[in-house]
Write an enzyme that holds these catalytic residues in place. Structure first.
Site, PDB file in Angstrom:
ATOM      1  N   LYS A   1       0.810  -1.217   0.000  1.00 40.56           N
ATOM      2  CA  LYS A   1       0.000   0.000   0.000  1.00 40.56           C
ATOM      3  C   LYS A   1       0.842   1.266   0.000  1.00 40.56           C
ATOM      4  CE  LYS A   1      -4.199  -2.036   1.702  1.00 40.56           C
ATOM      5  NZ  LYS A   1      -3.885  -3.342   2.302  1.00 40.56           N
TER       6      LYS A   1
HETATM    7  C1  LIG Z   1      -4.629  -4.456   1.913  1.00 48.40           C
HETATM    8  C2  LIG Z   1      -3.885  -5.738   1.824  1.00 48.40           C
HETATM    9  C3  LIG Z   1      -4.303  -6.783   0.992  1.00 48.40           C
HETATM   10  C4  LIG Z   1      -5.583  -6.696   0.186  1.00 48.40           C
HETATM   11  O1  LIG Z   1      -5.487  -5.773  -0.855  1.00 48.40           O
HETATM   12  P1  LIG Z   1      -6.833  -5.242  -1.572  1.00 48.40           P
HETATM   13  O2  LIG Z   1      -6.383  -4.243  -2.555  1.00 48.40           O
HETATM   14  O3  LIG Z   1      -7.658  -4.628  -0.481  1.00 48.40           O
HETATM   15  O4  LIG Z   1      -7.488  -6.430  -2.166  1.00 48.40           O
HETATM   16  C5  LIG Z   1      -3.528  -7.913   0.902  1.00 48.40           C
HETATM   17  N1  LIG Z   1      -2.403  -8.051   1.629  1.00 48.40           N
HETATM   18  C6  LIG Z   1      -1.971  -7.077   2.444  1.00 48.40           C
HETATM   19  C7  LIG Z   1      -0.730  -7.304   3.229  1.00 48.40           C
HETATM   20  C8  LIG Z   1      -2.682  -5.890   2.570  1.00 48.40           C
HETATM   21  O5  LIG Z   1      -2.252  -4.942   3.391  1.00 48.40           O
END
Ligand SMILES: *Cc1c(COP(=O)(O)O)cnc(C)c1O
Length: 430
Positions: A107
């Protein structure tokens, strides 16, 4: 580029306004009015292009002239200022490691890009903008780091009390300054529902709220970058590429599918989920029927009503049959997840985090089902040190804390606990 609301194609706005508003006033998610195609020369020459150049080429049609070329190039360069290694694990299986950024999860890319765009858009404005964001664990940290100490921006993060890992909680609650953490007695879906409600609340207009969840186009779109970077590394293998994405809110995989629609040669996607299996059930029954959210060890994916699924449907013109050709979805238990973490650690000395592990299970399952010859890649979405609780118990090892995280573990937690929406309103209006 213009963006329309998925609830009403007549409601159209610019990239800047979509990024500032987060969600359209009719509650619809914004979607680009056209999907640009990258030409063959781009893919033929991709091995010669730097990661910054690739990312700039990918994103510039979506931004248009709303950010000057030089500034956009700078934003891209800063956003991608860490590594995106592709590591071989087993025969024909690779992992794309997305956890070398400041908060050790993928993210950081979306949040880093979005925060820099917003910084550019609010520069010189009188009113403050408040970023209101719900997190299942990793979004909050990435957003907090992205916006920390940025003038003109307040950040309010909602997270489900007791349901994030200790490192995640430290990343949310110890920064201070313009970052405020709120613990909600409830699940991530409860947090997300409150955020959606707040955006539509006329009494909160004075707060100039915007979102930093993957519903925001400025966070969603840059997630395409690393699919292109992965292709650059693996194209020489000359086999169909199958990509498995550990999915919760489905923003990341939706960006991958958008990259494919721009021409990126990915032959199939796998949306791998934990026990929160709304989408795998959708594929088998064609009915979208979210259930109560279930807590799992891959907590950042504890989502039962994934916001971005409507965007995925839009990418396939709401044709479930077409969708099924390009995307499969499977759900996995915590037990299976721990099983593959242990197996990979003993066999390859590789430490998977619980989210990446679910991604790997997706590749395995697809291999069993199709028996075809392909290169499988799963996204390593977080560093295993973010989830020490379950891994250390399973493997009887201690995961060393990376240097960059030591300070934060000493920091003091500051947060406000709330029970319902009215309490959130009071915090925001204070
Ligand atoms: C947010 C997150 C996900 C899921 O991603 P999405 O875009 O919400 O499907 C998967 N793994 C980790 C470590 C995350 O922080």
């Amino acid at each position: 580029m213009k963006y329309y609301s998925l609830n009403n194609p007549q409601l159209v706005t610019s990239f800047k306004e979509a990024a500032i508003q987060g969600i359209a006033e009719d509650k619809g998610l914004y979607f680009p009015i056209e999907i640009p195609r990258l030409d063959k020369a781009f893919f033929d020459n991709i091995h010669q292009l730097s990661k910054d150049e690739i990312a700039y080429q990918v994103i510039s049609p979506f931004v248009g002239n709303e950010i000057a070329e030089e500034e956009l190039r700078e934003i891209v360069r800063e956003t991608l200022a860490f590594d995106f290694p592709v590591e071989p694990l087993d025969k024909d299986v690779y992992t794309l490691e997305l956890f070398h950024g400041p908060t050790l999860a993928f993210k950081d890319v979306g949040a880093g890009f979005m925060s820099r765009c917003l910084r550019s858009f609010v520069r010189g404005k009188k009113e403050k903008v408040t970023i209101l964001v719900a997190t299942s664990g990793d979004t909050g940290g990435a957003v907090a780091y992205g916006f920390y100490d940025v003038e003109g921006i307040e950040v309010v993060i909602l997270y489900p009390k007791g349901k994030v890992s200790s490192i995640q909680e430290k990343q949310l609650t110890t920064l201070g300054k313009n970052i405020k953490a709120i613990e909600v007695e409830g699940s991530f879906d409860d947090c997300q529902a409150m955020v959606k409600r707040a955006f539509l609340d006329k009494e909160l207009q004075e707060c100039h709220l915007t979102s930093a969840n993957s519903i925001n186009v400025a966070r969603w779109l840059p997630q395409m970058f690393y699919y292109f970077l992965m292709y650059k590394e693996l194209q020489h293998l000359n086999k169909p590429l199958v990509v498995s994405v550990p999915s919760g809110n489905f923003g990341n995989i939706c960006a991958g599918i958008l990259a494919q629609k721009m021409g990126l040669p990915i032959s199939h996607f796998i949306a791998a989920t934990n026990a929160n299996d709304t989408i795998p059930r959708f594929f088998s029954s064609k009915a979208y029927a979210p259930k109560q959210t279930i807590e799992t060890i891959s907590n950042a994916m504890d989502v039962s009503d994934p916001s971005n699924f409507v965007r995925i449907l839009e990418l396939f013109a709401k044709n479930a049959e077409e969708l099924g050709k390009d995307l499969s979805s499977y759900s996995f238990t915590d037990e299976a997840t721990l099983g593959i973490i242990e197996e990979q650690y003993l066999k390859n000395g590789y430490l998977l985090d619980p989210h990446g592990a679910v991604g790997y299970l997706g590749i395995k399952k697809y291999t069993e089902e199709t028996n075809s010859d392909f290169t499988g890649v799963f996204l390593g979405t977080a560093h295993p040190v973010k989830f020490p609780e379950c891994i250390e118990k399973l493997l009887q090892i201690e995961i060393p804390i990376p240097e960059g995280l030591k300070d934060i573990m000493q920091g003091e937690k500051r947060s406000t606990v709330i029970n319902d929406y009215e309490e959130l309103k009071r915090v925001l209006l204070k």
